[in-house]
Enzyme design. Structure first.
Site, short mmCIF file in Angstrom:
data_model
loop_
_atom_site.label_atom_id
_atom_site.label_comp_id
_atom_site.label_asym_id
_atom_site.label_seq_id
_atom_site.Cartn_x
_atom_site.Cartn_y
_atom_site.Cartn_z
N GLU A 30 22.72 70.14 14.76
CA GLU A 30 21.86 71.26 14.38
C GLU A 30 21.44 72.02 15.62
O GLU A 30 21.25 71.43 16.69
CB GLU A 30 20.62 70.73 13.64
CG GLU A 30 19.64 71.78 13.18
CD GLU A 30 18.48 71.98 14.15
OE1 GLU A 30 17.62 72.83 13.86
OE2 GLU A 30 18.44 71.30 15.19
N ARG A 41 13.44 79.16 7.92
CA ARG A 41 13.80 78.44 9.13
C ARG A 41 15.31 78.36 9.21
O ARG A 41 15.93 77.33 8.89
CB ARG A 41 13.18 77.04 9.13
CG ARG A 41 13.28 76.30 10.46
CD ARG A 41 12.60 74.95 10.41
NE ARG A 41 12.52 74.37 11.71
CZ ARG A 41 11.57 74.63 12.62
NH1 ARG A 41 10.65 75.52 12.32
NH2 ARG A 41 11.56 74.06 13.80
N ARG A 93 18.76 77.80 10.56
CA ARG A 93 19.35 76.99 11.61
C ARG A 93 20.85 76.86 11.38
O ARG A 93 21.33 76.94 10.25
CB ARG A 93 18.71 75.59 11.67
CG ARG A 93 17.26 75.58 12.12
CD ARG A 93 17.12 76.05 13.56
NE ARG A 93 15.77 75.93 14.07
CZ ARG A 93 14.86 76.90 14.03
NH1 ARG A 93 15.17 78.06 13.46
NH2 ARG A 93 13.66 76.72 14.55
N CYS A 139 21.39 73.80 23.56
CA CYS A 139 22.59 74.54 23.96
C CYS A 139 22.57 74.75 25.46
O CYS A 139 21.58 75.23 26.01
CB CYS A 139 22.66 75.88 23.24
SG CYS A 139 24.09 76.88 23.68
#
Length: 433
Positions: free
Chosen positions: A118, A169, A171, A80
């Site tokens: 992702e 996890r 995401r 990002c």
């Protein structure tokens, strides 16, 4: 892996790491026609296991589309970046010149049927609201129907029968199908929701299902704790044992701070103390007051914990009614030694946070960490130190979750994907193992 059968679809793998996307999409019958990865060590592992050499960081080049072949699915675990807010164009104009902007350029050039992105969960958080808005608007301008609501998912939410893993996890998945710009403006539900599938109870996970047999672990000494670390565990193991022996059924659910052990009558909290800290100080004083004699004996037997770092003089019990520390898994955190039941583990990160088994007392191995990322046992990491392997796995995507998300998107994306769904099982394990 190479195959003589015609592929069901083609895909490209950007920011490829060691190939979590590759594992999932090839298990669905896809063929990778292009991959890029800037990290040389990760690229070597990718090449070794998938028999193709990723290009360097072409995605960061000014004109990446010239090297990327046509494909059906674009997959990327992209970083990002902040976008310029000049003019507040809220779309592709703001994304230009960024890594995501180059992804958009590839989508514009090749119009793959599906895009599968992702990222970490906080990309959709309040601090990145502008970035999230730009991403969604850009994809819609390109004709991809995506949900404005983040699709969050974790491998521990999938039951074992569907390829889940005992790892939390969470995401974000941004998944879109090309439908043209007009239809793309219509919002859709997230492709997955952040909840267990088919009534699965994540508390039923047993970490033992992914552990190696002790006698098959090569160089087992590499995963044993140092004498100093073993001493830390012994100290707190005895803490738990003595409380259990004294009939304490419920261990503290708040962080235990040895340096805050003081009789309740002597507690003084300064007015500028944050509320959360004041609360913990009161709870530790109350706990110490109730068990003063036992705790003083424990401290005396371990030299008042002298020599232990501040973070190891703190303890977080999240193991409910576990009988002993040996029945738990542990993590050495800056906030203290955390113990929890051996159901599922936190997200894999760097080696310093690698999960520690209470019995046998050792860290999880690279093979076990790879299993937590849904990689098959034939996937290996030759010629590199374990620290690099842990790092690569900690930076990667969970292949089982990608497989699940991709199938869910295919199910809503039209007839061309029906034959793939009919030909592939629900679990990635039934394909890769």
């Amino acid at each position: 892996m190479s195959s003589t059968a015609a592929p069901a679809f083609t895909f490209i793998d950007l920011f490829a790491g060691i190939g979590g996307f590759h594992a999932a999409l090839s298990a669905l019958g896809g063929e990778c026609v292009y991959a890029s990865e800037i990290d040389d060590a990760a690229a070597k592992i990718y090449q070794h296991n998938w028999e193709m050499q990723p290009a360097g960081d072409i995605i960061a080049e000014t004109d990446p589309v010239v090297k990327v072949p046509p494909h059906d699915v674009l997959a990327a675990g992209f970083p990002c970046q902040p976008f310029s807010k000049s003019g507040f164009q809220r779309g592709m104009d703001e994304a230009r010149g960024t890594l995501f902007g180059n992804i958009c350029s590839i989508l514009l050039e090749h119009r793959p049927s599906m895009v599968l992105l992702e990222n970490v969960r906080n990309i959709a958080g309040p601090r990145h609201a502008h970035e999230w808005d730009v991403i969604i608007r850009s994809l819609r301008q390109l004709g991809y129907q995506v949900s404005a609501t983040p699709a969050v998912f974790s491998p521990h939410l999938l039951p074992p029968s569907m390829g889940g893993r005992p790892q939390v996890r969470e995401r974000i998945f941004i998944v879109g199908t090309y439908v043209g710009e007009e239809r793309a403006q219509e919002d859709v539900e997230p492709v997955v929701h952040n909840r267990p599938i088919d009534g699965w109870d994540p508390q039923q996970w047993d970490l033992g299902t992914i552990l190696q047999d002790e006698d098959e672990i090569a160089d087992r000494a590499n995963y044993e704790l140092t004498p100093t670390e073993q001493h830390w565990v012994k100290v707190w193991s005895e803490f738990v044992r003595r409380l259990r022996a004294a009939g304490v059924e419920k261990l503290p659910g708040f962080p235990v701070w040895v340096d805050a052990f003081i009789h309740l009558d002597d507690l003084v909290i300064h007015e500028d103390t944050p509320a959360w800290k004041a609360n913990f100080l009161r709870k530790n004083a109350q706990f110490y007051t109730e068990h003063e004699s036992l705790l003083n004996e424990w401290l005396a037997d371990f030299d008042e914990l002298n020599g232990l770092p501040s973070s190891r003089r703190k303890f977080e019990w999240q193991a409910q009614d576990a009988a002993s520390l040996e029945d738990c898994i542990m993590h050495f955190r800056p906030s203290g030694i955390r113990a929890k039941r051996p159901t599922y583990v936190p997200a894999l990160v760097a080696i310093t946070q690698t999960t520690i088994l209470g019995r046998p007392l050792r860290r999880i191995t690279p093979r076990e960490a790879a299993r937590l990322q849904s990689l098959p046992d034939w996937f290996d990491f030759p010629g590199q130190p374990d620290s690099a392997t842990y790092k690569q796995l900690g930076n990667g995507v969970n292949a089982g979750v990608v497989y699940h998300v991709a199938r869910a998107q295919m199910a809503r994306s039209g007839d061309r994907w029906d034959r793939i769904l009919a030909a592939t099982p629900e679990s990635i394990d039934d394909v890769l193992d």
